[in-house]
Design a protein around this motif. Sequence first.
Motif, PDB file in Angstrom:
ATOM      1  N   GLN A  39       0.844  -1.191   0.000  1.00 50.28           N
ATOM      2  CA  GLN A  39       0.000   0.000   0.000  1.00 50.28           C
ATOM      3  C   GLN A  39       0.879   1.239   0.000  1.00 50.28           C
ATOM      4  OE1 GLN A  39      -2.856   0.292   3.219  1.00 50.28           O
ATOM      5  NE2 GLN A  39      -4.162   1.606   1.966  1.00 50.28           N
ATOM      6  N   ALA A  40       0.760   2.008  -1.071  1.00 52.58           N
ATOM      7  CA  ALA A  40       1.484   3.259  -1.201  1.00 52.58           C
ATOM      8  C   ALA A  40       0.652   4.384  -0.593  1.00 52.58           C
ATOM      9  CB  ALA A  40       1.775   3.543  -2.671  1.00 52.58           C
ATOM     10  N   PRO A  41       1.281   5.486  -0.201  1.00 55.44           N
ATOM     11  CA  PRO A  41       0.534   6.601   0.394  1.00 55.44           C
ATOM     12  C   PRO A  41      -0.577   7.093  -0.538  1.00 55.44           C
ATOM     13  CG  PRO A  41       2.881   6.922   0.683  1.00 55.44           C
ATOM     14  CD  PRO A  41       2.732   5.739  -0.214  1.00 55.44           C
ATOM     15  N   VAL A  64       5.147  -6.157 -11.264  1.00 50.09           N
ATOM     16  CA  VAL A  64       6.370  -6.659 -10.654  1.00 50.09           C
ATOM     17  C   VAL A  64       6.914  -7.901 -11.348  1.00 50.09           C
ATOM     18  CG1 VAL A  64       5.602  -5.765  -8.427  1.00 50.09           C
ATOM     19  CG2 VAL A  64       5.278  -8.193  -8.952  1.00 50.09           C
ATOM     20  N   LYS A  65       6.190  -8.411 -12.312  1.00 52.56           N
ATOM     21  CA  LYS A  65       6.594  -9.633 -13.001  1.00 52.56           C
ATOM     22  C   LYS A  65       7.969  -9.439 -13.639  1.00 52.56           C
ATOM     23  CE  LYS A  65       2.941 -11.515 -14.553  1.00 52.56           C
ATOM     24  NZ  LYS A  65       1.774 -11.859 -15.398  1.00 52.56           N
ATOM     25  N   GLY A  66       8.840 -10.416 -13.418  1.00 51.11           N
ATOM     26  CA  GLY A  66      10.190 -10.337 -13.958  1.00 51.11           C
ATOM     27  C   GLY A  66      11.177  -9.621 -13.065  1.00 51.11           C
ATOM     28  N   ARG A  67      10.678  -8.919 -12.043  1.00 56.49           N
ATOM     29  CA  ARG A  67      11.557  -8.200 -11.113  1.00 56.49           C
ATOM     30  C   ARG A  67      11.505  -8.785  -9.703  1.00 56.49           C
ATOM     31  NH1 ARG A  67      10.532  -3.053  -9.836  1.00 56.49           N
ATOM     32  NH2 ARG A  67       8.268  -3.217 -10.165  1.00 56.49           N
ATOM     33  N   ASP A  90       7.690   1.519  -6.523  1.00 59.76           N
ATOM     34  CA  ASP A  90       7.567   0.363  -5.632  1.00 59.76           C
ATOM     35  C   ASP A  90       7.517   0.786  -4.159  1.00 59.76           C
ATOM     36  OD1 ASP A  90       9.854  -1.343  -7.787  1.00 59.76           O
ATOM     37  OD2 ASP A  90       7.686  -1.642  -7.678  1.00 59.76           O
ATOM     38  N   THR A  91       7.715   2.067  -3.905  1.00 57.08           N
ATOM     39  CA  THR A  91       7.663   2.568  -2.529  1.00 57.08           C
ATOM     40  C   THR A  91       6.280   2.335  -1.929  1.00 57.08           C
ATOM     41  OG1 THR A  91       9.361   4.242  -2.899  1.00 57.08           O
ATOM     42  CG2 THR A  91       7.809   4.643  -1.104  1.00 57.08           C
ATOM     43  N   THR A 120       5.944  -3.771   6.506  1.00 62.10           N
ATOM     44  CA  THR A 120       7.315  -3.270   6.546  1.00 62.10           C
ATOM     45  C   THR A 120       7.476  -2.237   5.429  1.00 62.10           C
ATOM     46  OG1 THR A 120       9.668  -3.901   6.594  1.00 62.10           O
ATOM     47  CG2 THR A 120       8.265  -5.137   5.086  1.00 62.10           C
ATOM     48  N   GLN A 121       8.099  -1.128   5.747  1.00 67.24           N
ATOM     49  CA  GLN A 121       8.219  -0.013   4.804  1.00 67.24           C
ATOM     50  C   GLN A 121       9.364  -0.265   3.822  1.00 67.24           C
ATOM     51  OE1 GLN A 121       6.360   3.058   4.560  1.00 67.24           O
ATOM     52  NE2 GLN A 121       7.531   3.208   2.650  1.00 67.24           N
ATOM     53  N   VAL A 122       9.052  -0.067   2.559  1.00 65.32           N
ATOM     54  CA  VAL A 122      10.069  -0.089   1.503  1.00 65.32           C
ATOM     55  C   VAL A 122      10.041   1.269   0.822  1.00 65.32           C
ATOM     56  CG1 VAL A 122      10.730  -1.075  -0.725  1.00 65.32           C
ATOM     57  CG2 VAL A 122       9.940  -2.572   1.131  1.00 65.32           C
ATOM     58  N   THR A 123      11.178   1.924   0.784  1.00 69.14           N
ATOM     59  CA  THR A 123      11.286   3.234   0.157  1.00 69.14           C
ATOM     60  C   THR A 123      12.384   3.177  -0.897  1.00 69.14           C
ATOM     61  OG1 THR A 123      10.606   4.333   2.200  1.00 69.14           O
ATOM     62  CG2 THR A 123      11.656   5.694   0.510  1.00 69.14           C
ATOM     63  N   VAL A 124      12.019   3.527  -2.123  1.00 68.38           N
ATOM     64  CA  VAL A 124      12.972   3.509  -3.237  1.00 68.38           C
ATOM     65  C   VAL A 124      13.205   4.950  -3.690  1.00 68.38           C
ATOM     66  CG1 VAL A 124      13.524   2.564  -5.496  1.00 68.38           C
ATOM     67  CG2 VAL A 124      12.073   1.259  -3.915  1.00 68.38           C
TER      68      VAL A 124
END
Length: 126
Positions: A39-41, A64-67, A90-91, A120-124
């Motif tokens: 879930q993105a902001p 996201v397929k392939g990554r 992807d953030t 869990t937060q993922v930030t790119v």
Amino acid sequence: QVQLVESGGGLVQAGGSLRLSCTASRRTFRSYAMGWFRQAPGKEREFVAGINWSGDNTYYADSVKGRFTISRDNAKNTVYLQMNSLKPEDTAVYYCAVHLRDYAIPSPYEYEYDYWGQGTQVTVSS
């Protein structure tokens, strides 16, 4: 009841990689399908990837397929999400979830899942 604990999130530059882990508290984890959502902001939660009980049936969102690669280690009650070639889009907060029906196929629908982790937060960064 099942407790799910995610880990592995963080800050990464675009093009980088992260591996998320989700460990379940229940021994019978090995017979259940698992999923990753995010879930993105300001956006609704969306499906990312799912895996069946044995790990030989996986399903991915087109974005996201392939990554991204979902996998599991039933001996450790853990499901993983390997994320490569990360993009700023992807953030998000990433959640794992469990579908409490024996030997179900992976599903992209939130309502199929019974318990969720805390995220869990993922930030790119670009």
